[in-house]
Design a protein around this motif. Structure first.
Motif, PDB file in Angstrom:
ATOM      1  N   LEU A   1       0.622  -1.423  -4.847  1.00 23.40           N
ATOM      2  CA  LEU A   1       1.580  -1.488  -6.225  1.00 23.40           C
ATOM      3  C   LEU A   1       1.968  -2.990  -5.682  1.00 23.40           C
ATOM      4  O   LEU A   1       2.451  -3.698  -4.637  1.00 23.40           O
ATOM      5  CB  LEU A   1       2.471  -0.528  -5.882  1.00 23.40           C
ATOM      6  CG  LEU A   1       2.408   0.700  -6.299  1.00 23.40           C
ATOM      7  CD1 LEU A   1       3.443   1.770  -5.993  1.00 23.40           C
ATOM      8  CD2 LEU A   1       1.961   0.872  -7.810  1.00 23.40           C
ATOM      9  N   ASP A   2       2.323  -3.488  -6.923  1.00 19.42           N
ATOM     10  CA  ASP A   2       2.785  -5.057  -6.883  1.00 19.42           C
ATOM     11  C   ASP A   2       4.444  -4.514  -6.984  1.00 19.42           C
ATOM     12  O   ASP A   2       4.919  -4.289  -8.103  1.00 19.42           O
ATOM     13  CB  ASP A   2       2.390  -5.724  -8.283  1.00 19.42           C
ATOM     14  CG  ASP A   2       3.170  -7.217  -8.238  1.00 19.42           C
ATOM     15  OD1 ASP A   2       4.024  -7.412  -7.523  1.00 19.42           O
ATOM     16  OD2 ASP A   2       2.583  -7.826  -8.990  1.00 19.42           O
ATOM     17  N   VAL A   3       5.025  -4.907  -5.844  1.00 22.16           N
ATOM     18  CA  VAL A   3       6.539  -4.712  -5.582  1.00 22.16           C
ATOM     19  C   VAL A   3       7.386  -5.994  -5.491  1.00 22.16           C
ATOM     20  O   VAL A   3       6.976  -6.754  -4.675  1.00 22.16           O
ATOM     21  CB  VAL A   3       6.733  -3.800  -4.463  1.00 22.16           C
ATOM     22  CG1 VAL A   3       8.414  -3.436  -4.053  1.00 22.16           C
ATOM     23  CG2 VAL A   3       6.002  -2.586  -4.542  1.00 22.16           C
TER      24      VAL A   3
ATOM     25  N   THR B   1       0.844  -1.003  -0.013  1.00 21.19           N
ATOM     26  CA  THR B   1       0.020  -0.113  -0.018  1.00 21.19           C
ATOM     27  C   THR B   1       0.884   1.373   0.014  1.00 21.19           C
ATOM     28  O   THR B   1       1.890   1.252   0.714  1.00 21.19           O
ATOM     29  CB  THR B   1      -0.920   0.043   1.260  1.00 21.19           C
ATOM     30  OG1 THR B   1      -1.665  -1.236   1.260  1.00 21.19           O
ATOM     31  CG2 THR B   1      -1.875   1.210   1.011  1.00 21.19           C
ATOM     32  N   VAL B   2       0.575   2.108  -0.748  1.00 27.19           N
ATOM     33  CA  VAL B   2       1.236   3.459  -0.817  1.00 27.19           C
ATOM     34  C   VAL B   2       0.806   4.200   0.544  1.00 27.19           C
ATOM     35  O   VAL B   2      -0.294   4.570   0.851  1.00 27.19           O
ATOM     36  CB  VAL B   2       0.820   4.355  -1.950  1.00 27.19           C
ATOM     37  CG1 VAL B   2       1.444   5.773  -1.971  1.00 27.19           C
ATOM     38  CG2 VAL B   2       1.209   3.680  -3.394  1.00 27.19           C
ATOM     39  N   ALA B   3       1.629   4.650   1.556  1.00 26.22           N
ATOM     40  CA  ALA B   3       1.468   5.097   2.621  1.00 26.22           C
ATOM     41  C   ALA B   3       1.628   6.735   2.686  1.00 26.22           C
ATOM     42  O   ALA B   3       1.194   7.500   3.288  1.00 26.22           O
ATOM     43  CB  ALA B   3       2.584   4.417   3.657  1.00 26.22           C
ATOM     44  N   GLU B   4       2.680   7.180   1.783  1.00 30.23           N
ATOM     45  CA  GLU B   4       2.600   8.581   1.521  1.00 30.23           C
ATOM     46  C   GLU B   4       2.883   8.880   0.191  1.00 30.23           C
ATOM     47  O   GLU B   4       3.634   8.184  -0.723  1.00 30.23           O
ATOM     48  CB  GLU B   4       3.931   8.948   2.409  1.00 30.23           C
ATOM     49  CG  GLU B   4       3.935  10.485   2.566  1.00 30.23           C
ATOM     50  CD  GLU B   4       4.717  10.861   3.602  1.00 30.23           C
ATOM     51  OE1 GLU B   4       4.613  11.981   4.344  1.00 30.23           O
ATOM     52  OE2 GLU B   4       5.907  10.621   3.539  1.00 30.23           O
TER      53      GLU B   4
ATOM     54  N   THR C   1       8.880   0.304   6.071  1.00 31.60           N
ATOM     55  CA  THR C   1       8.404   0.989   4.720  1.00 31.60           C
ATOM     56  C   THR C   1       9.581   1.215   3.845  1.00 31.60           C
ATOM     57  O   THR C   1      10.695   1.027   4.428  1.00 31.60           O
ATOM     58  CB  THR C   1       7.842   2.420   4.992  1.00 31.60           C
ATOM     59  OG1 THR C   1       8.789   3.217   5.785  1.00 31.60           O
ATOM     60  CG2 THR C   1       6.411   2.391   5.928  1.00 31.60           C
ATOM     61  N   LEU C   2       9.427   1.297   2.438  1.00 27.10           N
ATOM     62  CA  LEU C   2      10.643   1.672   1.725  1.00 27.10           C
ATOM     63  C   LEU C   2      10.287   3.139   0.989  1.00 27.10           C
ATOM     64  O   LEU C   2       8.970   3.251   0.786  1.00 27.10           O
ATOM     65  CB  LEU C   2      11.018   0.809   0.571  1.00 27.10           C
ATOM     66  CG  LEU C   2      11.145  -0.776   0.921  1.00 27.10           C
ATOM     67  CD1 LEU C   2      11.438  -1.379  -0.537  1.00 27.10           C
ATOM     68  CD2 LEU C   2      12.455  -0.748   1.936  1.00 27.10           C
ATOM     69  N   ARG C   3      10.950   3.918   0.806  1.00 29.34           N
ATOM     70  CA  ARG C   3      10.654   5.083   0.016  1.00 29.34           C
ATOM     71  C   ARG C   3      11.469   5.041  -1.321  1.00 29.34           C
ATOM     72  O   ARG C   3      12.625   4.887  -1.354  1.00 29.34           O
ATOM     73  CB  ARG C   3      10.817   6.452   0.830  1.00 29.34           C
ATOM     74  CG  ARG C   3      10.647   7.885  -0.061  1.00 29.34           C
ATOM     75  CD  ARG C   3      10.782   8.805   0.956  1.00 29.34           C
ATOM     76  NE  ARG C   3      12.017   9.046   1.317  1.00 29.34           N
ATOM     77  CZ  ARG C   3      12.701  10.262   1.824  1.00 29.34           C
ATOM     78  NH1 ARG C   3      12.012  11.284   1.699  1.00 29.34           N
ATOM     79  NH2 ARG C   3      13.894  10.239   2.346  1.00 29.34           N
TER      80      ARG C   3
ATOM     81  N   ALA D   1       8.172  11.286  -4.716  1.00 28.11           N
ATOM     82  CA  ALA D   1       8.284  10.333  -3.685  1.00 28.11           C
ATOM     83  C   ALA D   1       7.076   9.361  -3.159  1.00 28.11           C
ATOM     84  O   ALA D   1       6.136  10.076  -2.879  1.00 28.11           O
ATOM     85  CB  ALA D   1       9.000  11.010  -2.396  1.00 28.11           C
ATOM     86  N   LEU D   2       7.257   8.216  -3.114  1.00 23.56           N
ATOM     87  CA  LEU D   2       6.111   7.135  -2.875  1.00 23.56           C
ATOM     88  C   LEU D   2       6.744   6.318  -1.851  1.00 23.56           C
ATOM     89  O   LEU D   2       7.808   5.584  -1.743  1.00 23.56           O
ATOM     90  CB  LEU D   2       5.682   6.176  -3.907  1.00 23.56           C
ATOM     91  CG  LEU D   2       4.939   6.953  -5.025  1.00 23.56           C
ATOM     92  CD1 LEU D   2       4.715   5.668  -5.981  1.00 23.56           C
ATOM     93  CD2 LEU D   2       3.621   7.666  -4.556  1.00 23.56           C
ATOM     94  N   THR D   3       5.948   6.340  -0.435  1.00 29.73           N
ATOM     95  CA  THR D   3       6.439   5.620   0.692  1.00 29.73           C
ATOM     96  C   THR D   3       5.570   4.428   0.550  1.00 29.73           C
ATOM     97  O   THR D   3       4.440   4.621   0.758  1.00 29.73           O
ATOM     98  CB  THR D   3       6.410   6.380   1.874  1.00 29.73           C
ATOM     99  OG1 THR D   3       7.205   7.430   1.808  1.00 29.73           O
ATOM    100  CG2 THR D   3       6.997   5.656   3.090  1.00 29.73           C
TER     101      THR D   3
END
Ligand SMILES: Cc1cc2nc3c(=O)[nH]c(=O)nc-3n(C[C@H](O)[C@H](O)[C@H](O)COP(=O)(O)OP(=O)(O)OC[C@H]3O[C@@H](n4cnc5c(N)ncnc54)[C@H](O)[C@@H]3O)c2cc1C
Ligand code: FES
Length: 269
Positions: free
Chosen positions: A87-89, A8-11, A63-65, A21-23
């Protein structure tokens, strides 16, 4: 082992007119395996078969950014993701930087700047003396410099047009650092008589990396570079990312890199 996960996109933050920037909430398993300079492979919509490789800029326990600029269809799709989207990561992938050196100059050019923040943070947290040399096209492309300033002993910023305050290329900053580093070959008072050779770690356009590698070689300083190649699978199975090495061999940027010792790389185009 890399993990494939729906995250899930947290930020979702716009860093400037160009950079996003996507966290991502990736969970403990993926975050715990992450080290600086690695990347994730992100599926950018069902209609695009190939995932897009994006470096990990920073991370914490869950999390990863990632930070990226729009280059084509995939990154344009990514730039429209919002908080709560999934997102599929796949990741973390590749071999990153060894940030265990005691004195490090991180060098970033353009969109090569974000992964160097992860290096700077990890090395500073491990007690290293970290310096940063960052180059941008102009002030409008400048990003993340407040975060570098927080974790680095010194930070220098330069831009192609001078709008960041100093005009020129980041390689000038590297040359200055190397010339002003008394610890390279002689004892000095600030390191109690024990030489602390710096290691230069760089990410950016290939021409910049080549110039940084050349400057380091001239000063006898170790240099690690993060290379970028087009990618298919991202895990060493398709050969799309093969690059030439100085010894005549070919290596996979996705699996053997993206980080290599500059001496290993064949810099002839
Ligand atoms: C290890 C690695 C780390 C990267 N880290 C970042 C980052 O942190 N931030 C960032 O903005 N960009 C990064 N890139 C570049 C990013 O992967 C490309 O900008 C992106 O794949 C372009 O996809 P697109 O669909 O928008 O463009 P398109 O041109 O439409 O892409 C078409 C195809 O070419 C591939 N492709 C296009 N340009 C590149 C490229 N430069 N590198 C690899 N594959 C490419 C795409 O993955 C896709 O398969 C990285 C590349 C690599 C190899
Ligand atoms: S991208 Fe397939 S081998 Fe590297």
């Amino acid at each position: 082992m890399p993990v494939q996960k729906i995250c899930t996109v947290a930020e979702a933050v716009r860093l400037n007119e160009y950079a996003y920037a996507l966290t991502l909430e990736v969970g403990e398993e993926m975050a715990a395996q992450t080290s600086c300079g690695q990347f994730v492979h992100i599926k950018c919509g069902e209609e695009r078969l190939l995932r897009r490789p994006i470096s990990i800029c920073s991370w914490d326990k869950t999390t990863l950014r990632v930070v990226f600029e729009v280059r084509g269809e995939g990154t344009e799709w990514l730039s429209r993701r919002k908080v709560g989207d999934e997102l599929d990561v796949l990741g973390p992938l590749g071999h990153g930087f060894d940030s265990s050196a005691k004195k490090i100059l991180v060098v970033g050019g353009g969109i090569g700047v974000p992964p160097m923040l992860g290096v700077a943070k990890a090395a500073a947290a491990a007690g290293a003396e970290v310096h940063a040399a960052l180059g941008f096209r102009d002030q409008g492309h400048r990003m993340l410099t407040d975060e570098f300033a927080e974790c680095c002993r010194s930070m220098s910023v330069i831009s192609d047009d001078g709008t960041t305050g100093r005009k020129g290329f980041v390689t000038e900053l590297v040359e200055e650092f190397l010339q002003n580093t008394p610890c390279v070959s002689v004892d000095c008072a600030s390191c109690s008589g024990k030489p602390v050779p710096p290691v230069v770690m760089a990410c950016g356009p290939k021409g910049m990396l080549k110039a940084v590698a050349k400057a380091c070689a001239a000063h006898g300083v170790e240099c690690l570079v993060s290379l970028e190649e087009r990618m298919g699978c991202g895990v060493g199975a398709c050969l799309v990312c093969a690059c030439d090495m100085a010894d005549g061999s070919r290596k996979h940027v996705c699996k053997d890199g993206p980080v290599f010792n500059a001496k290993e790389v064949d810099w002839n185009d």
